[in-house]
Write an enzyme that holds these catalytic residues in place. Structure first.
Site, short mmCIF file in Angstrom:
data_model
loop_
_atom_site.label_atom_id
_atom_site.label_comp_id
_atom_site.label_asym_id
_atom_site.label_seq_id
_atom_site.Cartn_x
_atom_site.Cartn_y
_atom_site.Cartn_z
N ILE A 31 0.63 -1.76 -0.06
CA ILE A 31 0.66 -0.33 0.00
C ILE A 31 0.91 1.42 0.20
CG2 ILE A 31 0.12 0.45 2.69
CD1 ILE A 31 -3.28 0.75 1.65
N HIS A 92 12.11 -3.65 11.72
CA HIS A 92 11.61 -3.26 10.97
C HIS A 92 10.37 -3.38 10.76
CE1 HIS A 92 14.42 0.51 11.15
NE2 HIS A 92 15.08 -0.32 10.73
N HIS A 99 6.23 -11.54 5.82
CA HIS A 99 6.39 -11.72 4.32
C HIS A 99 7.55 -11.51 3.84
CE1 HIS A 99 5.87 -8.22 6.79
NE2 HIS A 99 5.92 -7.47 6.32
P1 5GP Z 1 7.40 -4.96 6.61
O1 5GP Z 1 7.64 -3.26 7.99
O2 5GP Z 1 6.21 -5.52 8.72
O3 5GP Z 1 8.04 -5.74 6.15
O4 5GP Z 1 6.08 -4.34 6.10
C1 5GP Z 1 5.22 -4.51 6.36
C2 5GP Z 1 4.77 -3.95 5.13
O5 5GP Z 1 3.07 -3.69 4.73
C3 5GP Z 1 4.91 -2.14 4.70
O6 5GP Z 1 5.33 -2.09 3.59
C4 5GP Z 1 3.38 -0.99 4.38
O7 5GP Z 1 3.32 -0.58 3.00
C5 5GP Z 1 3.25 -2.64 4.48
N1 5GP Z 1 1.24 -2.60 4.71
C6 5GP Z 1 0.68 -2.41 5.52
N2 5GP Z 1 -0.32 -2.46 6.05
C7 5GP Z 1 -0.66 -2.28 4.26
C8 5GP Z 1 -2.77 -2.61 3.98
O8 5GP Z 1 -3.36 -2.78 4.51
N3 5GP Z 1 -2.35 -2.93 2.73
C9 5GP Z 1 -1.32 -3.41 1.66
N4 5GP Z 1 -1.75 -4.24 0.55
N5 5GP Z 1 -0.18 -3.19 2.56
C10 5GP Z 1 0.13 -2.56 3.92
#
Ligand code: 5GP
Length: 139
Positions: A31, A92, A99
């Site tokens: 997103i 982070h 994921h």
């Molecule tokens: P992390 O920092 O946990 O590795 O990455 C989480 C990712 O999830 C971030 O890049 C963030 O932009 C994405 N993200 C968070 N909420 C949503 C959402 O509701 N929809 C989508 N498509 N991505 C999301």
């Protein structure tokens, strides 16, 4: 099974721009992309961090990751990219459902920026550390 933000995306309760789905894996556009084509690849199993993921889900992710990388690069016309996988707040991680990020690196302004604070491996502590990790693998 615990419900996470990504479980809700997988089930369709939260909308997403879906890219791929099979029995074990779901993939969709991030997103807040750091570059066009920034894609997330998620196991349906809601493990919080990679070390908690089953071998079945890990194998399923490993099978599709190269194919998804090829598709993202083809669609964005990008040759360089990073695959990122964060575990823990200190690393982070913001969403506690495993994921992988596929992040195109079209130029120096977009994509992943990496701090890489290298120090040469200490020949005194290296052997001990390697042996501790080998022992941990066996336990
Ligand atoms: P992390 O920092 O946990 O590795 O990455 C989480 C990712 O999830 C971030 O890049 C963030 O932009 C994405 N993200 C968070 N909420 C949503 C959402 O509701 N929809 C989508 N498509 N991505 C999301």
């Amino acid at each position: 099974m615990a419900e996470t933000l990504f479980s809700k995306i997988i089930s369709g309760q939260i909308p997403s721009f879906k890219i791929y789905e099979d029995d074990d894996v779901f993939s969709f556009l991030d997103i807040n992309p750091v570059a066009p084509g920034h894609t997330l690849v998620v196991p349906k199993e809601p493990a919080q961090t990679l070390d908690q993921l089953s071998e079945k889900s890990a194998a399923a992710l490993g099978r599709v990751l190269p194919k998804l990388c090829r598709a993202v690069m083809k669609a964005t016309g990008t040759r360089s990219y990073n695959v990122l996988q964060n575990n823990g707040i200190g690393a982070h991680q913001a969403v506690f459902h495993v994921h992988f990020h596929i992040i195109p690196k079209p130029d120096s302004e977009q994509g992943l920026g990496i701090k890489w604070p290298i120090k040469p491996l200490d020949p005194q502590t290296g052997p001990t550390l390697a042996s501790q990790i080998r022992e941990a693998l066996e336990s």
